[in-house]
Design a protein around this motif. Structure first.
Motif, PDB file in Angstrom:
ATOM      1  N   PRO A   4       0.669  -1.165   0.025  1.00 11.12           N
ATOM      2  CA  PRO A   4      -0.157  -0.071   0.035  1.00 11.12           C
ATOM      3  C   PRO A   4       1.106   1.229  -0.278  1.00 11.12           C
ATOM      4  O   PRO A   4       0.335   2.207  -0.716  1.00 11.12           O
ATOM      5  CB  PRO A   4      -0.883  -0.073   1.080  1.00 11.12           C
ATOM      6  N   LEU A   5       1.972   1.122   0.611  1.00  9.32           N
ATOM      7  CA  LEU A   5       3.082   2.457   0.801  1.00  9.32           C
ATOM      8  C   LEU A   5       3.383   2.565  -0.550  1.00  9.32           C
ATOM      9  O   LEU A   5       3.503   3.764  -1.121  1.00  9.32           O
ATOM     10  CB  LEU A   5       3.902   2.044   1.695  1.00  9.32           C
ATOM     11  N   GLY A   6       3.991   1.522  -1.244  1.00 12.70           N
ATOM     12  CA  GLY A   6       4.411   1.636  -2.520  1.00 12.70           C
ATOM     13  C   GLY A   6       3.368   2.164  -3.826  1.00 12.70           C
ATOM     14  O   GLY A   6       3.513   2.749  -4.408  1.00 12.70           O
ATOM     15  N   THR A   7       2.061   1.618  -3.451  1.00 10.97           N
ATOM     16  CA  THR A   7       1.178   2.016  -4.517  1.00 10.97           C
ATOM     17  C   THR A   7       0.709   3.523  -4.224  1.00 10.97           C
ATOM     18  O   THR A   7       0.556   4.369  -5.103  1.00 10.97           O
ATOM     19  CB  THR A   7      -0.319   1.287  -4.058  1.00 10.97           C
ATOM     20  N   TRP A   8       0.936   4.179  -2.782  1.00 10.19           N
ATOM     21  CA  TRP A   8       0.647   5.573  -2.595  1.00 10.19           C
ATOM     22  C   TRP A   8       1.767   6.261  -3.269  1.00 10.19           C
ATOM     23  O   TRP A   8       1.516   7.465  -4.038  1.00 10.19           O
ATOM     24  CB  TRP A   8       0.531   5.810  -1.278  1.00 10.19           C
ATOM     25  N   LEU A   9       2.941   5.796  -3.153  1.00 12.21           N
ATOM     26  CA  LEU A   9       4.141   6.451  -3.633  1.00 12.21           C
ATOM     27  C   LEU A   9       4.076   6.476  -5.444  1.00 12.21           C
ATOM     28  O   LEU A   9       4.407   7.764  -6.123  1.00 12.21           O
ATOM     29  CB  LEU A   9       5.332   5.646  -3.252  1.00 12.21           C
ATOM     30  N   GLY A  10       3.601   5.447  -5.853  1.00 13.17           N
ATOM     31  CA  GLY A  10       3.410   5.271  -7.230  1.00 13.17           C
ATOM     32  C   GLY A  10       2.550   6.439  -7.960  1.00 13.17           C
ATOM     33  O   GLY A  10       2.443   6.947  -9.183  1.00 13.17           O
TER      34      GLY A  10
END
Length: 389
Positions: free
Chosen positions: A145-151
């Motif tokens: 989820p953190l990576g999804t938000w960053l992307g």
């Protein structure tokens, strides 16, 4: 031992981020690089192909070098592969980056399991290995989820840059917290293949591959499915990926508790049936937001509910070749990822909408359930018939 388990859990956390993180940024990646979404989805398959190639290396070299040095080399490969993927724009370079970053995946799991089997107290090995695997489930709950938000907020490249930095920290933890051990196999390598002469391990490999393929035919394209079919906004994907990650964590825990009362094959076959029905329900109810979230949660819970029972079945049917059995399980797991992502991309390429991804997913899951039922039938026939007097 706790520090060693924590270090290995950090390693599997990084693997989970690398393997699943691309799914939350698939549309951003495709748009930035200038490729179609199916072509971006194939990058999931190339990671899995890297795993399939790299997993047997564990069995071939683990008795030649210290397990710690092998682990350091494997994590360094993760750094190189993910860095290459982060800073590349050419499609063939992206493919190469995914292959390299996938190569160490299965071997890290295998080497980590061997290390823990040597340092864990008697009766604590399973718990220690579960602690290592927990890193991947936590990656699905927090890291992805953190990576999804960053992307979504910045760029998909920030997602994979985060993975590179994290893997560098994993290297530091391995240096300080993992002991230098060697694995001296008691049997010759050729003798460790003898368990493959029986049909049972092949049926488990088939169940692992088809079961994973069933989930990944849909989950590889979870973002475009949720946006175009269910009608969620792209900003909602962070919450959705968190929910799916929670399903994976709870599925793993629930499966472990069921193992006290039911056999591994019964748990695995029942889970495959639940996933198949859930995929069919997604086809019918995918346009309803609440229903798609609930059913998607069940599918992801089922994915990791299968892990422990299938691992136990492999250990039970790979006597004398447990190391190769574990490597083969990782190969089947990730080959399923590749097959599933490829089938999903094929459906989209042929012009079908994303809702149709769930149909091949259901068929593949049915194949996995069938393999487990055949396995159960063989085992039942092998049981001695009680003599009545």
């Amino acid at each position: 031992m706790k520090k060693t388990v924590f270090s290995l859990a950090l390693a599997t956390f990084g693997l989970g981020m690398a393997e699943f993180g691309i799914m939350g940024v698939l549309t951003e990646l495709a748009k930035d690089v200038g490729i179609s979404i199916p072509s971006a989805g194939h990058l999931i398959s190339f990671y899995a192909c890297g795993v399939v190639i790299g997993a047997p290396v564990m069995a071939l070299v683990s008795n030649r070098f210290s397990l710690k040095n092998i682990l350091l080399f494997l994590v360094a490969m993760c750094v190189v592969g993910n860095a290459m993927f982060t800073f590349s724009s050419a499609y063939w370079m992206l493919i190469l980056g995914r292959l390299i970053s996938g190569f160490p995946h299965g071997a890290i799991f295998g080497v980590g399991a061997i290390i823990l089997s040597k340092i864990a107290p008697p009766g604590k090995v399973t718990m220690a290995v579960a602690g290592m695997i927990a890193g991947m489930t936590v990656a699905n709950l927090i890291g992805i989820p953190l990576g999804t938000w960053l992307g979504h907020a910045f760029s998909w490249r920030y997602t994979f840059l985060l993975i590179v930095v994290f893997d560098l920290l994993v290297i530091v933890s391995v240096v300080f917290w993992v002991p230098a051990l060697y694995d001296k196999a008691p049997a010759r390598l050729s003798e460790q293949f003898h368990f493959l002469r029986k049909p049972e391990p092949w049926l488990i490999f088939a169940a692992t591959m088809f079961g994973n393929a069933g989930v990944f035919a849909w989950f590889s394209y979870v973002k475009p499915f949720m946006v175009t079919v269910s009608g969620f906004s792209e900003a909602s994907m962070t919450f959705i990926m968190t929910l799916m990650g929670l399903g994976m964590v709870l599925g793993n825990i629930f499966s472990g508790r069921l193992s006290v009362r039911f056999s591994p094959v019964r748990i695995a076959a029942t889970t495959e049936l639940v996933i198949m029905l859930a995929m069919l329900a997604l086809f019918v109810l995918g346009e309803q937001k609440q229903a798609s979230l609930a059913v998607g949660f069940i599918c992801c819970a089922g994915l990791f509910a299968l892990s422990a029972p299938l691992q136990i079945l492999l250990l039970q049917n790979a006597k004398g070749g447990e190391m190769l059995g574990a490597a083969g399980g990782q190969m089947a797991f990730n080959l399923g990822n590749a097959v599933g992502a490829w089938f999903g991309g094929l459906i989209i390429t042929f012009g079908f909408t994303y809702s149709y991804l769930t149909l091949p997913a259901a068929v593949l899951t049915f194949a996995a359930m069938t393999a487990l039922l055949v396995y159960g039938h063989i085992k039942t026939k092998q049981q001695p018939v009680p003599v009545t007097q």
